[in-house]
Scaffold this motif. Sequence first.
Motif, PDB file in Angstrom:
ATOM      1  N   UNK A  65       5.679  16.424  -0.059  1.00 17.63           N
ATOM      2  CA  UNK A  65       5.422  16.065   1.332  1.00 17.63           C
ATOM      3  C   UNK A  65       5.222  14.563   1.516  1.00 17.63           C
ATOM      4  N   UNK A  66       4.770  13.888   0.446  1.00 16.69           N
ATOM      5  CA  UNK A  66       4.583  12.443   0.521  1.00 16.69           C
ATOM      6  C   UNK A  66       5.874  11.687   0.763  1.00 16.69           C
ATOM      7  N   UNK A  67       7.018  12.328   0.475  1.00 16.10           N
ATOM      8  CA  UNK A  67       8.303  11.667   0.688  1.00 16.10           C
ATOM      9  C   UNK A  67       8.621  11.473   2.165  1.00 16.10           C
ATOM     10  N   UNK A  68       7.884  12.180   3.027  1.00 19.88           N
ATOM     11  CA  UNK A  68       8.124  12.038   4.456  1.00 19.88           C
ATOM     12  C   UNK A  68       7.483  10.773   5.022  1.00 19.88           C
ATOM     13  N   UNK A  69       6.601  10.136   4.246  1.00 20.61           N
ATOM     14  CA  UNK A  69       6.037   8.875   4.705  1.00 20.61           C
ATOM     15  C   UNK A  69       7.134   7.816   4.717  1.00 20.61           C
ATOM     16  N   UNK A  70       7.197   7.074   5.808  1.00 18.57           N
ATOM     17  CA  UNK A  70       8.241   6.064   5.931  1.00 18.57           C
ATOM     18  C   UNK A  70       7.726   4.862   6.706  1.00 18.57           C
ATOM     19  N   UNK A  71       8.248   3.732   6.373  1.00 20.87           N
ATOM     20  CA  UNK A  71       7.961   2.504   7.126  1.00 20.87           C
ATOM     21  C   UNK A  71       9.182   2.069   7.923  1.00 20.87           C
ATOM     22  N   UNK A 176      19.685   3.239   4.506  1.00 27.99           N
ATOM     23  CA  UNK A 176      18.478   4.044   4.375  1.00 27.99           C
ATOM     24  C   UNK A 176      18.311   4.647   2.987  1.00 27.99           C
ATOM     25  N   UNK A 177      19.419   4.995   2.321  1.00 26.33           N
ATOM     26  CA  UNK A 177      19.313   5.613   0.999  1.00 26.33           C
ATOM     27  C   UNK A 177      18.765   4.659  -0.056  1.00 26.33           C
ATOM     28  N   UNK A 178      18.699   3.377   0.253  1.00 23.39           N
ATOM     29  CA  UNK A 178      18.135   2.432  -0.701  1.00 23.39           C
ATOM     30  C   UNK A 178      16.620   2.616  -0.841  1.00 23.39           C
ATOM     31  N   UNK A 179      15.967   3.171   0.196  1.00 26.35           N
ATOM     32  CA  UNK A 179      14.512   3.309   0.167  1.00 26.35           C
ATOM     33  C   UNK A 179      14.038   4.729   0.462  1.00 26.35           C
ATOM     34  N   UNK A 180      14.878   5.574   1.056  1.00 26.67           N
ATOM     35  CA  UNK A 180      14.440   6.891   1.512  1.00 26.67           C
ATOM     36  C   UNK A 180      15.120   8.005   0.723  1.00 26.67           C
ATOM     37  N   UNK A 181      14.410   9.100   0.540  1.00 24.08           N
ATOM     38  CA  UNK A 181      14.981  10.297  -0.061  1.00 24.08           C
ATOM     39  C   UNK A 181      16.029  10.892   0.882  1.00 24.08           C
TER      40      UNK A 181
END
Length: 301
Positions: A65-71, A176-181
């Motif tokens: 669930x922590x993967x949903x954190x985003x800046x 986005x794939x550079x930083x996000x799942x």
Amino acid sequence: MSPQSRQRPLLALLIRLAAAATLSLMMALVKLASESGLALPEILFWRQLPTIPLILLFFWATGGLGKLRTTRMPQHGMRAMIGLAAMLLNFGSVTLLPLAEATTFNFTSAIWAVILSSLILHERIGIWRWSAVALGFAGVLVIAQPGDGHIPLVGAAVALGAAFMIAVISIYIRDLTQTEDSLTIVFYFSLLSVPPLLLALPFFWHEKNAEQWALLITLGVAGLLGQYLLTTALRYGTVASVIVMDYSALIWATLFGWWLFERLPPAATWFGAPLVIGAGLLIAWREHRLARPREQSTATL
């Protein structure tokens, strides 16, 4: 881990191949749902809604669930807005055109990407890629045959518009794939696109039978899986390297068109499609050639 160290070209190709097959199935289901009497906004809503709980459940079960954190919420918002427009046009194209023709027009996204690179990014485009652009649009003219009534011009325009928006989205996804799942990107696309669709839903609500519910559920699952595979492929390979697998969608679209709608593409499509596909492959080859000196230069720094 740097983006370069994550590159696994063969895996990216296989994932993209699976994505093409899955998304072709989804588009066939969209056409079936539309022909059953369901309105496009409702199809879009039910395509997006199941994604949210399914991804939340997956992350909860795997402790992610922590993967949903985003800046990067502004970037997710822009991707969702553009993605919703692209999906509206893309789904609209298969309701207006046969599957094979809609799929072939979709292939012009690589051509639009070249034009965008020139107009927006001010990238220098050489003779090879401009030739590919001309070749691709020649293929579009062969397929559409303006004036003979074989392809509705409104349908062709909608399909070309969808391809244009897909080219824009590819730029956002690659960033986005550079930083996000991958699933995080898919989750926020659905989360941010459902509210406007929900507002439109009362105007298009339709009582559904069991067959229509089955179509909506299946296309929702297929869409989630296909979108995940599409995004994951860009994590392990560049757009230019994996785009070759996108063209397998024409095979699937032709098979689904024959199986579900008893329609095979006419001669014009068989003559025009190789021109569009050839243009895309030429662009991919040229992008690959241009990327090699940049990679070698980076490696020596």
